[in-house]
Each structure stands twice: as C-alpha cells, then as structure tokens.
Write a protein that holds these residues in place. Structure first.
Motif, PDB file in Angstrom:
ATOM      1  N   ASN A  20     -29.154  70.288   5.502  1.00 51.71           N
ATOM      2  CA  ASN A  20     -28.370  69.075   5.717  1.00 51.71           C
ATOM      3  C   ASN A  20     -26.890  69.347   5.516  1.00 51.71           C
ATOM      4  OD1 ASN A  20     -30.777  67.874   6.028  1.00 51.71           O
ATOM      5  ND2 ASN A  20     -30.603  66.468   4.317  1.00 51.71           N
ATOM      6  N   HIS A  21     -26.239  69.802   6.552  1.00 51.06           N
ATOM      7  CA  HIS A  21     -24.795  70.038   6.446  1.00 51.06           C
ATOM      8  C   HIS A  21     -24.082  68.763   6.859  1.00 51.06           C
ATOM      9  CE1 HIS A  21     -25.560  74.239   5.768  1.00 51.06           C
ATOM     10  NE2 HIS A  21     -26.362  74.226   6.809  1.00 51.06           N
ATOM     11  N   TRP A  22     -23.903  67.875   5.882  1.00 52.79           N
ATOM     12  CA  TRP A  22     -23.318  66.581   6.224  1.00 52.79           C
ATOM     13  C   TRP A  22     -21.931  66.731   6.805  1.00 52.79           C
ATOM     14  CZ3 TRP A  22     -25.948  62.326   6.744  1.00 52.79           C
ATOM     15  CH2 TRP A  22     -27.170  62.211   6.090  1.00 52.79           C
ATOM     16  N   PHE A  23     -21.265  67.821   6.448  1.00 48.93           N
ATOM     17  CA  PHE A  23     -19.869  67.942   6.866  1.00 48.93           C
ATOM     18  C   PHE A  23     -19.733  67.998   8.386  1.00 48.93           C
ATOM     19  CE2 PHE A  23     -15.705  69.941   7.228  1.00 48.93           C
ATOM     20  CZ  PHE A  23     -15.007  69.099   6.387  1.00 48.93           C
ATOM     21  N   VAL A  24     -20.727  68.570   9.078  1.00 48.85           N
ATOM     22  CA  VAL A  24     -20.589  68.642  10.535  1.00 48.85           C
ATOM     23  C   VAL A  24     -20.648  67.256  11.164  1.00 48.85           C
ATOM     24  CG1 VAL A  24     -21.578  70.946  10.677  1.00 48.85           C
ATOM     25  CG2 VAL A  24     -23.040  68.984  11.000  1.00 48.85           C
ATOM     26  N   LEU A  25     -21.186  66.295  10.444  1.00 45.66           N
ATOM     27  CA  LEU A  25     -21.254  64.938  11.004  1.00 45.66           C
ATOM     28  C   LEU A  25     -20.075  64.079  10.574  1.00 45.66           C
ATOM     29  CD1 LEU A  25     -24.978  63.907  10.912  1.00 45.66           C
ATOM     30  CD2 LEU A  25     -23.606  64.731  12.788  1.00 45.66           C
ATOM     31  N   THR A  67     -21.692  70.219  23.523  1.00 47.25           N
ATOM     32  CA  THR A  67     -21.748  68.979  22.750  1.00 47.25           C
ATOM     33  C   THR A  67     -20.415  68.708  22.069  1.00 47.25           C
ATOM     34  OG1 THR A  67     -22.587  70.075  20.793  1.00 47.25           O
ATOM     35  CG2 THR A  67     -24.210  69.214  22.297  1.00 47.25           C
ATOM     36  N   GLN A  68     -19.700  69.777  21.683  1.00 46.28           N
ATOM     37  CA  GLN A  68     -18.366  69.562  21.111  1.00 46.28           C
ATOM     38  C   GLN A  68     -17.462  68.892  22.134  1.00 46.28           C
ATOM     39  OE1 GLN A  68     -19.008  69.844  17.886  1.00 46.28           O
ATOM     40  NE2 GLN A  68     -16.884  70.442  17.702  1.00 46.28           N
ATOM     41  N   PHE A  69     -17.535  69.370  23.380  1.00 50.66           N
ATOM     42  CA  PHE A  69     -16.719  68.766  24.433  1.00 50.66           C
ATOM     43  C   PHE A  69     -17.088  67.302  24.614  1.00 50.66           C
ATOM     44  CE2 PHE A  69     -16.159  67.551  28.845  1.00 50.66           C
ATOM     45  CZ  PHE A  69     -14.805  67.741  28.972  1.00 50.66           C
ATOM     46  N   MET A  70     -18.415  67.013  24.592  1.00 53.32           N
ATOM     47  CA  MET A  70     -18.846  65.632  24.807  1.00 53.32           C
ATOM     48  C   MET A  70     -18.394  64.726  23.667  1.00 53.32           C
ATOM     49  SD  MET A  70     -20.040  65.447  27.682  1.00 53.32           S
ATOM     50  CE  MET A  70     -20.868  63.891  27.940  1.00 53.32           C
ATOM     51  N   ARG A  71     -18.323  65.268  22.444  1.00 56.95           N
ATOM     52  CA  ARG A  71     -17.836  64.442  21.338  1.00 56.95           C
ATOM     53  C   ARG A  71     -16.398  63.993  21.612  1.00 56.95           C
ATOM     54  NH1 ARG A  71     -19.383  67.917  16.090  1.00 56.95           N
ATOM     55  NH2 ARG A  71     -19.664  66.087  14.806  1.00 56.95           N
ATOM     56  N   PHE A  86     -23.309  57.593  20.692  1.00 56.16           N
ATOM     57  CA  PHE A  86     -23.288  58.539  21.820  1.00 56.16           C
ATOM     58  C   PHE A  86     -23.081  59.965  21.320  1.00 56.16           C
ATOM     59  CE2 PHE A  86     -21.961  55.093  24.947  1.00 56.16           C
ATOM     60  CZ  PHE A  86     -23.188  55.102  25.549  1.00 56.16           C
ATOM     61  N   MET A  87     -22.170  60.114  20.326  1.00 53.94           N
ATOM     62  CA  MET A  87     -21.901  61.468  19.830  1.00 53.94           C
ATOM     63  C   MET A  87     -23.140  62.073  19.201  1.00 53.94           C
ATOM     64  SD  MET A  87     -18.170  60.585  18.384  1.00 53.94           S
ATOM     65  CE  MET A  87     -17.750  62.035  17.482  1.00 53.94           C
ATOM     66  N   LEU A  88     -23.914  61.240  18.479  1.00 56.38           N
ATOM     67  CA  LEU A  88     -25.155  61.760  17.896  1.00 56.38           C
ATOM     68  C   LEU A  88     -26.194  62.027  18.979  1.00 56.38           C
ATOM     69  CD1 LEU A  88     -25.654  59.611  14.716  1.00 56.38           C
ATOM     70  CD2 LEU A  88     -25.395  62.064  14.826  1.00 56.38           C
ATOM     71  N   LEU A  89     -26.182  61.175  20.006  1.00 51.56           N
ATOM     72  CA  LEU A  89     -27.204  61.286  21.053  1.00 51.56           C
ATOM     73  C   LEU A  89     -27.126  62.634  21.754  1.00 51.56           C
ATOM     74  CD1 LEU A  89     -29.393  59.665  22.483  1.00 51.56           C
ATOM     75  CD2 LEU A  89     -27.689  58.880  24.080  1.00 51.56           C
ATOM     76  N   LYS A  94     -23.123  56.376  31.314  1.00 54.33           N
ATOM     77  CA  LYS A  94     -23.598  57.247  32.384  1.00 54.33           C
ATOM     78  C   LYS A  94     -23.456  58.718  31.986  1.00 54.33           C
ATOM     79  CE  LYS A  94     -23.085  55.629  36.425  1.00 54.33           C
ATOM     80  NZ  LYS A  94     -22.169  54.986  37.370  1.00 54.33           N
ATOM     81  N   ALA A  95     -22.338  59.051  31.337  1.00 54.05           N
ATOM     82  CA  ALA A  95     -22.128  60.443  30.925  1.00 54.05           C
ATOM     83  C   ALA A  95     -23.197  60.884  29.945  1.00 54.05           C
ATOM     84  CB  ALA A  95     -20.743  60.591  30.301  1.00 54.05           C
ATOM     85  N   ALA A  96     -23.530  59.995  28.979  1.00 51.70           N
ATOM     86  CA  ALA A  96     -24.546  60.374  27.990  1.00 51.70           C
ATOM     87  C   ALA A  96     -25.887  60.590  28.672  1.00 51.70           C
ATOM     88  CB  ALA A  96     -24.654  59.290  26.920  1.00 51.70           C
ATOM     89  N   GLY A  97     -26.226  59.699  29.610  1.00 48.38           N
ATOM     90  CA  GLY A  97     -27.500  59.835  30.313  1.00 48.38           C
ATOM     91  C   GLY A  97     -27.587  61.146  31.069  1.00 48.38           C
TER      92      GLY A  97
END
Lengths: 101, 509
Positions: B16-21, B95-99, B138-141, B278-281
C-alpha cells in the motif's frame, strides 16, 4: 437431488433477463428502477454462488460493494423522480418526451 | 490460522504505497473543502456577490497545483512494475499521461461551470465538489487493474454524473436528461457487472484447468483466458464487459442516450461527458483488450469492427440533418468515438496506435472545450435550445467568440493545419499499418460527410445572412473576464501548435 452451481446460475440468469425485459418494456419509472434492482440482485446471487463454489471469499465481499452502489444509485434516482413529479405530475416515461429531434 | 491471517494482512499492507495516490487524495480533499467553504458564507447562492467566485478560485488554484505536481514531479507518484495495493492498481507512462489529461479537463470544466452556474443562479459548491470527485474517479479508473476497484470507481463517476446531468433541477429538460442517463447508465453498468461476474466465476472454477485464485485481477484473468479462449462463458463475459464500456463511449448500438443527454444536461456537464468520460472509456477499452482479453482478440475484433463502422456512419449521417447545436455536438461526438474505435482496433496489432489514440483524445478534448466555451458564452437564455441559426454572423458580433468557434470547429472537422487534422491523419495512418482497409474507407467516407455539417456551422459563424431580418441571438451581457480570455487564447494556441508541431505532445505520451 442437490442444488448445484448450475441451478443457481440458471436462476440468476433468469432473474437478470426478467429485470432486463422489465427495464425495456415497463413504462412506469418506479417499476423500471425496481427492475434495475432485480438485475443487480441477480448478479449478487450469481456472485455468492460462484464465491461458494470456487472456495474464494472475494466474490462475497464484492456483493457488499454492489449493494452500496445500488443504494447510492437509487438515492439519486428517486431524487430525480421526485423533482420530475413536482414539475410534471407524472412518472411515466411516455410523458417524458421533451428531448427529441 | 491467526498467524496466517496476520501474515496475509502484513503482506498486502506492504504494497500500500499511499503516496502514489497523493494527487487523487488531494483532489478529494479539495472537493470536501468546497463543501466546507460554503458553511462560512453569509448569503448562499448570491451570484452578484463577488465572494461567490471564491470557491471557483480555490478549486482552480488547487487543481493547477495538482496538475503541475503530476506533470513536473510525476515520478514521485509513479511506481512502474510494482504491485500496488495487492494488485488493485497498476501504473504506466500512459496512465500518468491520462492523469494529467483528466486534471486539465477538470480545470477547463471548472472555468466553464463558473460562468454557467452564475448565469442560471445555481449553487456552485456542490457542482465543483462533484466535478472534482469525478476527476479523481477517472484518474483511479485508468489505473485500476482489478475488477472490484474498476466497478466501484466507475460507479462513483457515473453516480456523480447522474447528479451533474440533472443539476439544473428546476428545469424539465435537465431532469429528463438525468432520468434517461440514469436509467440507461444503470442498465449498462449492470450488464458490465454480469460480464465481470461470469468471468470471475469461470476463472476461479476449481474444475477448470489452470484456475486462478483471484478471478477479478486483470493479470490472473489474462493467464486464465489465454488457456481457454474458446470457452463460451469466457466469451460471453468479455462480450458483456465490452458492451458496457461501449455504452459509456456512446458507440452504436448503445448510443441511444447521447443526443438527449447532451442536449438536456448543463453545458459544462455535456463538455465533461464528451471529453473526459469518452477518453476514460476508450482508455480502459484499450487496456482491457491488451490485457485480460488479449487472447480473445480473434473473437472480439470482428465484433468491434462492425461497431466501429456503424458508429462512424450513424454519427455522421444523423448529424447532417440536425439544427440543435448541443444535439449536433452529441451526434458528431458519436462519430468521433467511431474514429477512436478504429485506433483501438489498430492498437491490438500496432503499438504506436495507442499514442495516436491519446493524441486524438487530447486534441478532441481541447477543441471540444473551445466549442462548448463558445456555446456557454453565446447566450443568456436557455442553452438547450440554441440552434444553428443563432450562430449567424457571430464573427461580426463578437470577433473573439467567433474566432473561438472557427478554430474549434475547424479542428473538430480536421482542417489542416489545426490539431484535429494531425489527429485524424495519425489514426488513419495506424489503421493503414494495421491493415484495416475496409474500416479506413468507412472512416474517410465519414470524414467527407462530416465536412458537410461542420462547414454549415462555420458558414453560419462567418456569414451574416442578407435580405431577411433575423432576430440576433442576444450575447451574454457580462463581459469576458481577463482570466477567461487568457485561458481560451492559450487553448487556441494549443490547438494550432499541436497541428504544426505534433511531436511536442507525442514525445510526452
């Protein structure tokens, strides 16, 4: 005769289909929501059956998440229905046809 | 038994690396502070009160801070190739880009909603609260690698969207859109859920060869599916999951809600649905097809190809006869989802197609936000009823808004040298490399059709109709703020720069 995994899955699929047809065919918004709940509960039944059969607990735990989500969904849905009823005095989807074209 | 349990708990908590979240947690805290701030206000819902901009300001400053933190110090919140939270999360450069993408979209929506909510005297705190939570969701998704997290986060986003769509709660169209979105959204979520459960049930079945412990985890599921790609239940489950996601991106035959909801929802919500949702989907569709469902691609590609072709044609043909602006954007959005599906199918065989899809999504997001910005600033009366003719001569009435409309629509239509042109070119090029010639032909026909209605819109903006006396649509009386002007000008330059130097963004992805 013992009831095995297959009977559970068949029952759950039937419930799911009944709910699905209910959403598509019924005109009363409240009954549509009840059909949605029926579908979610069909999924829950399948999950618990699978979880027991597979000897893994995570399926049974997922059921709690699904129940919570369903409750949140219905809370928002009923709020929207109440507001709509105040505006239009009806909850039938046939009368809600302002958006078209 | 007890020791076993303790060891198990210790092992899971070690990942559980909480820091990444931290970015997601910061967004959630910011969302809660939006509600908290409202408690200290003396006169609630007073739009003339300048203090009512306080919420928006704090929200935007906070989000810009998070955006800078992820884009400049992203490595602090990024651990590649590590098991996070016992396999719940998985991060990659994509995923970094999407965040960053979602935070950027959320900042834009906050700016648009400030104007919109002030105009209709709606409460700001709740709207900003929900839109921040949607962004965190969305970022978590996009990072989720486990179906339980996936479903819970997806529902968190969807339930928040039900409220955002029906937010103008004294208005019938908004409520009706909310009801339609809720009914069909809940239906699609249930279908997706049934697919997940079927996959879980078959993958953990002790009678199957190579059954796995955790049938929800993407990696374990991938192992199982690669052993049984012919299994009927596996195929049915995958098909149901894909159908549920196709609903979220608005692909035919799950597009029925798109025009109605886009028209009735508040304009900022429509913009959010059209871009981030739409982007997340699309992103999770690619991740599923390249992850768990990789072994099924021979079975899924024909299915997706039919959806892609029909979506492109339906969206473009239905949009040609449409005069209501928000429905037009919704229908053309369906065709954009079709072009993106072309990239999704190509991504199975051509790795670069992933980058092309992300580039297209970014350009589509920026151009759509400009277009929705124009709509928000156009009028004071009901926005759901804005027609194409209300844009007549906009360039003469307000040169700034007119040029915003021109650039954004030009980019959406794909006119060189704007960003949208490069986006389409990249997608078509990867489709050519993947050998999808039939779909490529359909997409090119779709683009040709789309030029018809986009040019109708552009002509309305540029030309002032002569002869007949038309009632000019009244422009929003309150002037554009300096911050809003700066924001829109920077988006405009972004669209143009991405068209001229696409390498700048492609290097980042």
């Amino acid at each position: 005769m013992t009831i095995g995994i297959n009977e559970f899955i068949i029952a759950s699929s039937l419930l799911f289909l009944i709910g699905f047809m209910g959403v598509l065919l019924r005109r009363n918004t409240l009954i549509i929501y009840m059909s949605l709940e029926l579908m979610l509960n069909a999924v829950n039944l399948a999950l618990v059956a699978f979880s027991r059969f597979n000897q893994a607990m995570d399926g049974a735990i997922f059921v709690f998440f699904i129940m919570t989500v369903a409750a949140a969904e219905v809370a928002v849905g009923l709020a929207i229905i109440v507001m709509l009823f105040r505006k239009k005095q009806t909850v039938s989807v046939d009368e809600l046809n302002q958006l078209k074209g | 038994m007890n020791d076993l349990l303790i060891n198990f708990l210790r092992e899971t908590s070690q990942t559980n690396h909480w820091f990444v979240l931290l970015p997601e947690i910061a967004l959630a805290l910011l969302a809660i502070s939006m509600l908290g701030l409202d408690l200290f206000k003396k006169s609630p819902n007073a739009p003339s009160n300048p203090a009512s901009r306080l919420n928006t300001r704090i929200s935007i400053i906070g989000q810009i801070g998070i955006f800078i933190a992820i884009s400049c110090f992203g490595s602090a919140f990024y651990e590649e190739n590590r098991v996070l939270f016992g396999g719940l999360l998985e991060q990659s450069e994509k995923t970094q880009f999407m965040r960053c993408f979602f935070v950027f979209a959320s900042i834009s929506i906050t700016l648009l909603s400030d104007r919109y909510l002030g105009k209709f005297k709606l409460p700001k705190a709740e709207y900003l609260h929900l839109s921040l939570l949607v962004c965190a969701g969305f970022m978590l998704l996009v990072q989720s690698a486990h179906f339980i997290l996936f479903f819970v986060v997806l529902e968190m986003v969807t339930v928040a969207f039900y409220v955002l769509v029906a937010f103008q709660r004294t208005h019938l169209l908004s409520l009706e859109a909310g009801l339609k979105y809720l009914t069909l959204g809940a239906l699609s979520s249930t279908i997706l859920l049934f697919g997940i459960v079927l996959l879980y049930g078959i993958a953990g079945n002790p009678e199957m060869a190579g059954f796995v412990q955790d049938g929800f985890q993407f990696k374990e599921l991938q192992q199982f599916i690669s052993l049984h790609p012919e299994n009927l239940i596996v195929r049915l489950g995958a098909l149901l999951v894909i159908s549920g996601i196709c609903f979220k991106i608005g692909a035919v035959p799950f597009q029925i809600w798109v025009p109605d909801v886009y028209q009735g929802a508040p304009t900022p919500t429509t913009a959010y649905l059209a871009t981030a949702s739409k982007a997340a989907g699309i992103f999770i569709l690619i991740q599923l097809l390249q992850g768990p469902f990789l072994a099924l691609s021979a079975f899924l590609i024909p299915f997706l190809s039919v959806i892609c072709a029909v979506t492109i044609l339906y969206g473009n043909i239905a949009a040609t006869g449409q005069t209501n602006i928000k429905r037009l954007i919704g229908l053309s959005g369906i065709s954009h989802a079709g072009y993106l599906l072309l990239g999704v199918i190509a991504a199975i065989s051509v790795p670069f197609a992933f980058d092309a899809v992300l580039f297209y999504l970014t350009v589509y997001m920026v151009s759509s936000i400009l277009a929705f910005g124009t709509i928000t600033y156009l009028g004071q009366v009901e926005e759901s009823t804005i027609e194409l003719r209300d844009f007549n001569g906009l360039l003469h009435r307000s040169p700034f808004l007119g040029s915003l409309g021109l650039i954004s629509l030009g980019s959406l239509a794909g006119i060189p040298p704007l960003g949208g042109f490069i986006g389409k070119l990249l997608l078509f090029w990867v489709a050519y490399q993947a050998g999808l010639f039939f779909l490529l032909a359909v997409a090119i026909i779709g683009v040709v059709i789309s030029i018809y209605y986009y040019f109708g819109w552009l002509r309305a903006i540029v030309l002032r109709p002569e002869g007949e006396e038309l009632v000019e649509y009244p422009l929003d009386s309150s002037p554009l703020l300096l911050s809003e002007r700066c924001f829109f000008i920077s988006l405009l330059t972004l669209v143009v720069i991405l068209g001229l130097f696409p390498g700048l963004l492609l290097n980042l992805i």
